[in-house]
Design a protein around this motif. Structure first.
Motif, PDB file in Angstrom:
ATOM      1  N   ALA A 176       0.842  -1.203   0.000  1.00  0.00           N
ATOM      2  CA  ALA A 176       0.000   0.000   0.000  1.00  0.00           C
ATOM      3  C   ALA A 176       0.874   1.250   0.000  1.00  0.00           C
ATOM      4  O   ALA A 176       2.051   1.205   0.362  1.00  0.00           O
ATOM      5  N   ARG A 177       0.308   2.358  -0.381  1.00  0.00           N
ATOM      6  CA  ARG A 177       0.989   3.656  -0.305  1.00  0.00           C
ATOM      7  C   ARG A 177       0.054   4.641   0.357  1.00  0.00           C
ATOM      8  O   ARG A 177      -1.047   4.829  -0.148  1.00  0.00           O
ATOM      9  N   PRO A 178       0.398   5.251   1.458  1.00  0.00           N
ATOM     10  CA  PRO A 178       1.617   4.969   2.212  1.00  0.00           C
ATOM     11  C   PRO A 178       1.561   3.588   2.847  1.00  0.00           C
ATOM     12  O   PRO A 178       0.481   3.062   3.111  1.00  0.00           O
ATOM     13  N   TRP A 179       2.709   3.004   3.113  1.00  0.00           N
ATOM     14  CA  TRP A 179       2.749   1.631   3.617  1.00  0.00           C
ATOM     15  C   TRP A 179       2.433   1.544   5.108  1.00  0.00           C
ATOM     16  O   TRP A 179       2.166   0.460   5.622  1.00  0.00           O
ATOM     17  N   ILE A 180       2.415   2.677   5.801  1.00  0.00           N
ATOM     18  CA  ILE A 180       2.032   2.714   7.217  1.00  0.00           C
ATOM     19  C   ILE A 180       0.757   3.547   7.343  1.00  0.00           C
ATOM     20  O   ILE A 180       0.752   4.731   7.016  1.00  0.00           O
ATOM     21  N   SER A 181      -0.315   2.917   7.829  1.00  0.00           N
ATOM     22  CA  SER A 181      -1.612   3.583   8.036  1.00  0.00           C
ATOM     23  C   SER A 181      -1.976   3.449   9.512  1.00  0.00           C
ATOM     24  O   SER A 181      -2.594   2.461   9.934  1.00  0.00           O
ATOM     25  N   LEU A 182      -1.592   4.426  10.290  1.00  0.00           N
ATOM     26  CA  LEU A 182      -1.652   4.321  11.749  1.00  0.00           C
ATOM     27  C   LEU A 182      -3.046   4.296  12.352  1.00  0.00           C
ATOM     28  O   LEU A 182      -3.227   3.779  13.448  1.00  0.00           O
ATOM     29  N   ASP A 183      -4.022   4.823  11.698  1.00  0.00           N
ATOM     30  CA  ASP A 183      -5.360   4.881  12.284  1.00  0.00           C
ATOM     31  C   ASP A 183      -6.165   3.599  12.072  1.00  0.00           C
ATOM     32  O   ASP A 183      -7.343   3.542  12.376  1.00  0.00           O
ATOM     33  N   ARG A 184      -5.514   2.553  11.620  1.00  0.00           N
ATOM     34  CA  ARG A 184      -6.182   1.265  11.421  1.00  0.00           C
ATOM     35  C   ARG A 184      -6.073   0.339  12.633  1.00  0.00           C
ATOM     36  O   ARG A 184      -6.570  -0.783  12.593  1.00  0.00           O
ATOM     37  N   ALA A 185      -5.415   0.806  13.693  1.00  0.00           N
ATOM     38  CA  ALA A 185      -5.288   0.017  14.923  1.00  0.00           C
ATOM     39  C   ALA A 185      -5.062   0.984  16.085  1.00  0.00           C
ATOM     40  O   ALA A 185      -4.684   2.137  15.888  1.00  0.00           O
ATOM     41  N   ASP A 186      -5.288   0.492  17.291  1.00  0.00           N
ATOM     42  CA  ASP A 186      -5.036   1.299  18.483  1.00  0.00           C
ATOM     43  C   ASP A 186      -3.551   1.610  18.597  1.00  0.00           C
ATOM     44  O   ASP A 186      -2.703   0.772  18.273  1.00  0.00           O
ATOM     45  N   ALA A 187      -3.248   2.799  19.076  1.00  0.00           N
ATOM     46  CA  ALA A 187      -1.851   3.216  19.249  1.00  0.00           C
ATOM     47  C   ALA A 187      -1.086   2.241  20.132  1.00  0.00           C
ATOM     48  O   ALA A 187       0.095   1.976  19.891  1.00  0.00           O
ATOM     49  N   GLU A 188      -1.753   1.674  21.138  1.00  0.00           N
ATOM     50  CA  GLU A 188      -1.092   0.733  22.049  1.00  0.00           C
ATOM     51  C   GLU A 188      -0.612  -0.511  21.302  1.00  0.00           C
ATOM     52  O   GLU A 188       0.478  -1.020  21.560  1.00  0.00           O
ATOM     53  N   LYS A 189      -1.404  -0.992  20.361  1.00  0.00           N
ATOM     54  CA  LYS A 189      -1.005  -2.161  19.566  1.00  0.00           C
ATOM     55  C   LYS A 189       0.152  -1.819  18.638  1.00  0.00           C
ATOM     56  O   LYS A 189       1.057  -2.625  18.439  1.00  0.00           O
ATOM     57  N   VAL A 190       0.133  -0.615  18.082  1.00  0.00           N
ATOM     58  CA  VAL A 190       1.231  -0.171  17.223  1.00  0.00           C
ATOM     59  C   VAL A 190       2.528  -0.122  18.031  1.00  0.00           C
ATOM     60  O   VAL A 190       3.576  -0.593  17.571  1.00  0.00           O
TER      61      VAL A 190
END
Length: 68
Positions: free
Chosen positions: A38-52
């Motif tokens: 994917a572009r961008p390859w990091i999509s941070l709002d697809r999981a909880d910050a704690e899991k990231v």
């Protein structure tokens, strides 16, 4: 490649492609967030910050870093 920054609603992640060892801990740990196809390859709002954070802490090269 150098350092790139990705911003989410609750977390910001930086990625240093120059030191990445391609262990794929991020991709295996949270494929909905870290998707090399994917572009961008990091999509941070697809999981909880704690899991990231949990997945980034497993990065053996420290190529991924975060700020809450």
């Amino acid at each position: 490649m150098g350092l790139k920054e990705y911003k989410g609603e609750k977390i910001t992640v930086s990625f240093d492609g120059e030191i990445c060892k391609h262990a794929a801990e991020c991709v295996k740990g949270l494929p909905e967030v870290f998707n090399v196809n994917a572009r961008p390859w990091i999509s941070l709002d697809r999981a909880d910050a704690e899991k990231v954070v949990e997945v980034i802490d497993r990065c053996p090269s420290s190529a991924l870093k975060y700020k809450i």
